[in-house]
Design a protein around this motif. Structure first.
Motif, mmCIF file in Angstrom:
data_model
loop_
_atom_site.group_PDB
_atom_site.id
_atom_site.type_symbol
_atom_site.label_atom_id
_atom_site.label_comp_id
_atom_site.label_asym_id
_atom_site.label_seq_id
_atom_site.Cartn_x
_atom_site.Cartn_y
_atom_site.Cartn_z
ATOM 1 N N ARG A 57 46.694 45.541 49.841
ATOM 2 C CA ARG A 57 45.949 46.454 48.972
ATOM 3 C C ARG A 57 46.358 47.897 49.230
ATOM 4 O O ARG A 57 46.645 48.281 50.360
ATOM 5 N N ARG A 59 44.980 51.879 48.074
ATOM 6 C CA ARG A 59 43.927 52.651 47.411
ATOM 7 C C ARG A 59 44.179 54.140 47.635
ATOM 8 O O ARG A 59 44.283 54.594 48.782
ATOM 9 N N GLU A 105 39.945 41.397 53.866
ATOM 10 C CA GLU A 105 40.393 40.981 52.534
ATOM 11 C C GLU A 105 40.505 42.139 51.551
ATOM 12 O O GLU A 105 41.230 42.047 50.579
ATOM 13 N N ASN A 106 39.765 43.231 51.799
ATOM 14 C CA ASN A 106 39.825 44.321 50.825
ATOM 15 C C ASN A 106 39.306 45.617 51.431
ATOM 16 O O ASN A 106 38.567 45.619 52.422
ATOM 17 N N ARG A 108 37.943 49.714 49.948
ATOM 18 C CA ARG A 108 37.564 50.502 48.761
ATOM 19 C C ARG A 108 37.080 51.884 49.193
ATOM 20 O O ARG A 108 36.338 52.018 50.158
ATOM 21 N N ASP A 153 35.588 39.284 48.553
ATOM 22 C CA ASP A 153 35.778 40.528 47.817
ATOM 23 C C ASP A 153 34.417 41.193 47.650
ATOM 24 O O ASP A 153 33.363 40.557 47.844
ATOM 25 N N PHE A 211 39.229 38.178 41.869
ATOM 26 C CA PHE A 211 39.296 39.541 42.388
ATOM 27 C C PHE A 211 38.522 40.426 41.415
ATOM 28 O O PHE A 211 38.625 40.268 40.191
ATOM 29 N N ASP A 213 36.612 44.419 40.341
ATOM 30 C CA ASP A 213 36.580 45.871 40.479
ATOM 31 C C ASP A 213 35.488 46.410 39.565
ATOM 32 O O ASP A 213 35.146 45.798 38.545
ATOM 33 N N ASP A 270 45.251 41.226 41.740
ATOM 34 C CA ASP A 270 44.519 42.477 41.914
ATOM 35 C C ASP A 270 44.090 42.980 40.543
ATOM 36 O O ASP A 270 44.696 42.636 39.513
ATOM 37 N N GLN A 272 42.119 46.639 38.608
ATOM 38 C CA GLN A 272 41.521 47.971 38.711
ATOM 39 C C GLN A 272 40.974 48.393 37.356
ATOM 40 O O GLN A 272 41.667 48.297 36.337
ATOM 41 N N GLY A 327 49.255 44.293 45.252
ATOM 42 C CA GLY A 327 48.156 45.222 45.003
ATOM 43 C C GLY A 327 48.620 46.435 44.231
ATOM 44 O O GLY A 327 49.800 46.810 44.275
#
Length: 354
Positions: A57, A59, A105-106, A108, A153, A211, A213, A270, A272, A327
């Motif tokens: 990932r 970000r 796993e993620n 943010r 997630d 996944f 968002d 992934d 977004q 990602g």
């Protein structure tokens, strides 16, 4: 304050309960090809490659970039300065001790705070900027209730509520408060496989791993399936919900000893939600093809496509890339997509959207 928070949770729950309860035939809309197909050629972003084993990932937030390493042996997250990608610090030290991360796993961003999901310990950790301003330190750990199955997630709905996919098969999402307590389960898996929905829900939930968002500015929550080709779009502001099913259909699987074994294709990896659209990395390769390539010594991991949908789930554009990626981080104002490529030593790619 408590009264306001309670109203937010109730509003979210009512919408998800009502929208997810729709029958798949009523909520599902099929899509075919995209109106535009555009080839993109990426450039390599120079970074300290010794840091990564499997960059999963990426970000970007303000002047910082966080990259999560799925199979790290040391730290799960590495922090860089943006836009020059100068290394700043590593966080999320791997280990079983307090303050360490068992598996992740993620990640943010939420303002200047970075949240990291520790799947192994069922925790969501919050990191804040240190006094020096060039690193992050752990400031909070949200321990998730044991009754919530493996958390893979998460998104932050507001300052008091997290949304995570439910893998019990009994619902679509779990709502978790800031203390990690399960508030309620909401929705159903939007499948046409009624037999699995009635008799094999845990296996169905595994096959429907998604996944997710969420963009709080437009209220859009998106979920894309790791298997098959399904996009779900929930607008938490106008209470609309739609399921978009692509040519590869729903996740395909068989049940063996209570587990869902994939038999179809690798789908998305992934997603977004930006202010204008939904971007999702798509693989589209069958497990049969992946196994055949492996036998030939061809080891390629990731997806070569970025699908762009409207905020209502309508297909807008398909980007075909010159690398296989996992990602993404999309900057619409600059027209740039950053992506992670686990197949090469220089794992960060930069694409200029056309």
């Amino acid at each position: 304050m408590y009264f306001i928070i309670k109203i937010h949770i109730m509003a979210l729950s009512v919408f998800l309960l009502s929208s997810c309860a729709l029958k798949p035939t009523e909520a599902s809309v099929a899509y075919g090809d995209f109106p535009q197909t555009i080839a993109l050629k990426g450039t390599t972003v120079p970074v300290d490659t010794a840091l990564f084993r499997y960059p999963f990932r990426i970000r970007v937030q303000g002047d910082k970039v966080a990259v999560m390493d799925l199979h790290s042996t040391d730290h799960f997250c590495h922090l860089f300065h943006y836009p020059d990608f100068r290394y700043l610090a590593s966080l999320g030290k791997r280990g079983e001790a307090p303050g360490e991360v068992l598996s992740s796993e993620n990640i943010r961003w939420n303002g200047e705070f970075l949240w990291l999901l520790d799947t192994g310990k069922s925790e969501i950790n919050r990191y804040g900027v240190s006094l020096s301003g060039d690193s992050l330190s752990r400031q909070e750990a949200v321990k998730i209730d044991e009754e919530v199955l493996r958390t893979l997630d998460f998104v932050q709905y507001d300052d008091s509520t997290f949304i995570i996919p439910d893998y019990s098969g009994d619902s679509r999402f779990c709502l978790i408060n800031r203390k990690g307590h399960l508030l309620r389960r909401v929705g159903t898996i939007p499948t046409g496989n009624t037999d699995a929905l009635q008799n094999a829900r845990p296996a169905l939930a595994q096959a429907w791993r998604s996944f997710i968002d969420y963009n709080p500015r437009n209220g859009v929550l998106a979920a894309v399936t790791q298997l098959g080709e399904v996009l779900e779009v929930y607008n938490l502001k106008d209470s609309t919900h739609v399921v978009r099913i692509g040519p590869h259909g729903e996740p395909e699987f068989k049940v063996a000893e209570g587990y869902g074994i994939p038999t179809g294709i690798m789908g998305f990896s992934d997603v977004q939600v930006t202010d204008k659209a939904i971007y999702a990395v798509f693989h589209g390769r069958s497990f049969k093809e992946i196994m055949q390539n492996a036998q030939k010594g061809i080891q390629v991991d990731g997806g070569q496509y970025i699908y762009v949908f409207s905020l209502h789930g309508e297909p807008l554009c398909k980007y075909v890339l010159d690398h296989y990626i996992y990602g993404i981080s999309v900057n619409e104002s600059e027209g740039i997509i950053y992506a992670t490529d686990v197949n090469q030593d220089d794992p960060i790619m930069k694409y200029k959207m056309k």
